[in-house]
Design an enzyme around this catalytic site. Structure first.
Site, PDB file in Angstrom:
ATOM      1  CG  ASP A  45      -0.233  -0.458   2.504  1.00  0.00           C
ATOM      2  OD1 ASP A  45       1.004  -0.379   2.564  1.00  0.00           O
ATOM      3  OD2 ASP A  45      -0.925  -0.899   3.436  1.00  0.00           O
TER       4      ASP A  45
ATOM      5  CG  ASN B  40      -8.286  -1.853  12.515  1.00  0.00           C
ATOM      6  OD1 ASN B  40      -7.421  -2.545  11.974  1.00  0.00           O
ATOM      7  ND2 ASN B  40      -8.715  -0.720  11.998  1.00  0.00           N
TER       8      ASN B  40
ATOM      9  CD  GLU C  32      -8.412   0.696   8.434  1.00  0.00           C
ATOM     10  OE1 GLU C  32      -8.189  -0.317   9.133  1.00  0.00           O
ATOM     11  OE2 GLU C  32      -7.913   1.809   8.678  1.00  0.00           O
TER      12      GLU C  32
ATOM     13  CG  HIS D  68      -5.452  -2.571   9.202  1.00  0.00           C
ATOM     14  ND1 HIS D  68      -5.512  -1.210   9.445  1.00  0.00           N
ATOM     15  CD2 HIS D  68      -4.159  -2.913   9.405  1.00  0.00           C
ATOM     16  CE1 HIS D  68      -4.318  -0.763   9.763  1.00  0.00           C
ATOM     17  NE2 HIS D  68      -3.474  -1.778   9.751  1.00  0.00           N
TER      18      HIS D  68
HETATM   19  P1  PGA Z   1       2.674  -1.752  12.713  1.00  0.00           P
HETATM   20  O1  PGA Z   1       1.514  -1.748  11.629  1.00  0.00           O
HETATM   21  O2  PGA Z   1       3.681  -2.750  12.276  1.00  0.00           O
HETATM   22  O3  PGA Z   1       3.226  -0.348  12.683  1.00  0.00           O
HETATM   23  O4  PGA Z   1       2.039  -2.100  14.017  1.00  0.00           O
HETATM   24  C1  PGA Z   1       0.967  -2.972  11.214  1.00  0.00           C
HETATM   25  C2  PGA Z   1      -0.214  -2.731  10.314  1.00  0.00           C
HETATM   26  O5  PGA Z   1      -0.946  -1.747  10.532  1.00  0.00           O
HETATM   27  O6  PGA Z   1      -0.421  -3.519   9.391  1.00  0.00           O
END
Ligand code: PGA
Length: 265
Positions: A67, A136, A143, A138
């Site tokens: 992304d 959450n 999301e 995702h």
């Molecule tokens: P993070 O993000 O490694 O910064 O916790 C993971 C994600 O949101 O996929």
């Protein structure tokens, strides 16, 4: 799903880097799906250290990132283009032509999404997709409520995700509210998936992903439907799993099981 529980975050990150290095040793021209975020930084550091030792040839692989923020140009310091150059591509000496990220600053984001899907197909698909998980649930920026068969497209980020990402931006700087992300269907097309989760703040998401129902409420739960998905986590991220004792029995300290045939006592 293979659930590997490692004692701590450094060993979990190392286990993931070792898997990637083993693939690149066996197939230097492999196609990797890559992720950003704080969780991946030690993984990329370990991979760079292994490449420096000559464990694998680091300049032959092709990569596709999950992304990019909408509106950020590749040279923006908080863009994922910048993150990948700083944390992996430049230290490995990987040519820019081998690396792909969606352009969040493209004038026509729908056309950019279609182009990105086509580029993945033209490369022969992804051999190994690396994933983090949001608190959450995702994956990528898919999301909760994302279609479980979605393709690359623009997604609106939840307030929680925007807040979680704020730590990477300067105080007062606007945190993007939209991203161009591979879809869940795009991720599921990868031949192998490795999801890494570390820290107690990921424990509820990991439990929902592994032991909850397959549901768009927890996009990562779709990995239950993938034939070659491995979840690597540290003990803290595994803290809410009801069956952790079983997973640790099958894979002690993340090891592959010794196939001994006999009665289970
Ligand atoms: P993070 O993000 O490694 O910064 O916790 C993971 C994600 O949101 O996929």
């Amino acid at each position: 799903m293979k659930i590997l529980i490692l004692p701590d975050a450094p060993s979990a990150c190392c286990a993931v880097a070792n898997r990637m290095a083993a693939l690149l040793k066996a197939r230097p021209e492999a196609v990797l799906g890559l992720a950003t975020g704080g969780t991946m930084e030690p993984v990329y550091a370990a991979l760079i250290a292994q490449a420096a030792k000559g464990a694998f040839c680091a300049t032959g692989f092709t990569s596709f990132n999950l992304d990019e923020y909408v509106g950020l140009a590749p040279d923006h310091p908080q863009s994922y283009h910048h993150y990948m150059r700083a944390h992996l591509f430049a230290p490995l000496g990987l040519a820019a032509s081998n690396t792909h990220l969606p352009r969040g600053d493209a004038p026509d984001l729908e056309a950019e999404a279609a182009r990105y899907e086509q580029a993945i197909t033209q490369a022969g698909g992804i051999d190994l997709q690396l994933l983090g998980i949001g608190a959450n649930g995702h994956i990528g920026f898919n999301e909760p409520s994302s279609s479980l068969v979605s393709r690359t497209r623009v997604k609106t980020l939840t307030r929680k995700t925007v807040e979680d990402n704020r730590r990477f931006f300067a105080p007062g700087e606007t945190v993007p509210g939209y991203a161009l992300t591979m879809g869940i269907g795009t991720v599921m097309d990868a031949r192998n998936i490795v999801l890494l989760a570390t820290g107690a703040h990921k424990a509820q998401a990991v439990a929902a992903m592994v032991e909850g129902p397959v549901s768009a409420s927890c996009p990562a739960s779709i990995l239950q439907m993938h034939a070659h998905a491995t979840v690597v986590c540290d003990r803290e991220a595994a803290g809410a799993l009801r069956m952790s004792e079983y997973y640790e029995t099958v894979h002690p300290e993340g090891a592959e099981p010794a196939l001994t045939i006999g009665p289970v006592v």
